[in-house]
Write a protein that holds these residues in place. Structure first.
Motif, short mmCIF file in Angstrom:
data_model
loop_
_atom_site.label_atom_id
_atom_site.label_comp_id
_atom_site.label_asym_id
_atom_site.label_seq_id
_atom_site.Cartn_x
_atom_site.Cartn_y
_atom_site.Cartn_z
N LYS A 45 77.24 52.49 56.06
CA LYS A 45 75.78 52.59 56.13
C LYS A 45 75.15 51.47 55.32
O LYS A 45 75.47 51.28 54.15
CB LYS A 45 75.33 53.94 55.60
CG LYS A 45 73.90 54.29 55.88
CD LYS A 45 73.63 55.72 55.44
CE LYS A 45 72.36 56.25 56.02
NZ LYS A 45 72.14 57.66 55.66
N TYR A 47 71.27 49.34 54.60
CA TYR A 47 69.81 49.48 54.68
C TYR A 47 69.18 48.10 54.79
O TYR A 47 69.54 47.18 54.06
CB TYR A 47 69.26 50.20 53.44
CG TYR A 47 69.72 51.62 53.35
CD1 TYR A 47 69.04 52.62 54.04
CD2 TYR A 47 70.83 51.98 52.60
CE1 TYR A 47 69.45 53.94 53.98
CE2 TYR A 47 71.26 53.30 52.53
CZ TYR A 47 70.56 54.27 53.22
OH TYR A 47 70.99 55.57 53.16
N SER A 48 68.24 47.98 55.72
CA SER A 48 67.51 46.72 55.86
C SER A 48 66.45 46.64 54.77
O SER A 48 66.22 47.60 54.03
CB SER A 48 66.88 46.63 57.25
OG SER A 48 65.91 47.64 57.40
N GLU A 49 65.79 45.50 54.70
CA GLU A 49 64.76 45.32 53.68
C GLU A 49 63.62 46.33 53.81
O GLU A 49 62.99 46.69 52.84
CB GLU A 49 64.21 43.89 53.72
CG GLU A 49 65.21 42.87 53.22
CD GLU A 49 64.66 41.46 53.24
OE1 GLU A 49 63.44 41.29 53.39
OE2 GLU A 49 65.47 40.54 53.09
N ASN A 50 63.35 46.78 55.05
CA ASN A 50 62.27 47.76 55.24
C ASN A 50 62.75 49.20 55.09
O ASN A 50 62.00 50.13 55.31
CB ASN A 50 61.58 47.55 56.60
CG ASN A 50 62.51 47.81 57.76
OD1 ASN A 50 63.65 48.21 57.59
ND2 ASN A 50 62.00 47.59 58.96
N GLY A 51 64.03 49.38 54.71
CA GLY A 51 64.55 50.71 54.44
C GLY A 51 65.21 51.41 55.61
O GLY A 51 65.70 52.53 55.46
N ASP A 52 65.23 50.78 56.79
CA ASP A 52 65.88 51.39 57.95
C ASP A 52 67.40 51.36 57.77
O ASP A 52 67.96 50.36 57.33
CB ASP A 52 65.50 50.66 59.24
CG ASP A 52 64.05 50.83 59.61
OD1 ASP A 52 63.42 51.80 59.14
OD2 ASP A 52 63.54 50.00 60.39
N ALA A 53 68.04 52.46 58.13
CA ALA A 53 69.49 52.54 58.03
C ALA A 53 70.14 52.00 59.29
O ALA A 53 69.69 52.27 60.40
CB ALA A 53 69.92 53.98 57.80
N THR A 54 71.19 51.23 59.10
CA THR A 54 72.01 50.75 60.21
C THR A 54 73.47 51.05 59.85
O THR A 54 73.80 51.27 58.69
CB THR A 54 71.85 49.24 60.45
OG1 THR A 54 72.22 48.53 59.26
CG2 THR A 54 70.43 48.88 60.83
#
Length: 111
Positions: A45, A47-54
């Protein structure tokens, strides 16, 4: 038949190992010929800079004819690591904000 349904119909057995930000899936699947094989999937898991999980996934397909050699090499490799470094985990290196320490030597310092 949908791809999702087809993928899940050939799953025979599943075990899940959660390990921090990583999850390992051990899935026994069935071939079209009716034989079994193992897939090992690592899902990490992020997290992108905007907080979205990938999720970043890596998969290994392991067939019966390779089980014994794989198991032997896995055990040899893990035994080597434990014998060389012990079982303790250097946890700070696994922290999200870990930065390796950098040392500088001034020209006035003795080495």
């Amino acid at each position: 038949m949908s791809d999702y349904k087809e993928r899940h119909e050939n799953e025979i057995f599943t075990k899940v190992l959660k390990a921090g930000r990583r999850t390992y899936f051990f899935d026994v699947r069935e071939t079209k010929a009716g034989d079994y094989y193992l897939t090992i999937t690592e899902s990490k898991k992020n997290y992108s800079e905007n907080g979205d999980a990938t999720f970043e996934k890596h998969k290994i397909y392991l067939y019966k004819e390779d089980f014994k050699a794989f198991q032997e090499m896995f055990m040899e490799s893990t035994d080597f690591i434990i014998n060389e470094k012990g079982e303790d985990v250097i946890s700070e290196r696994h922290e999200k904000d870990f930065k390796s320490r950098q040392f500088t030597i001034d020209s006035d310092d003795e080495v």
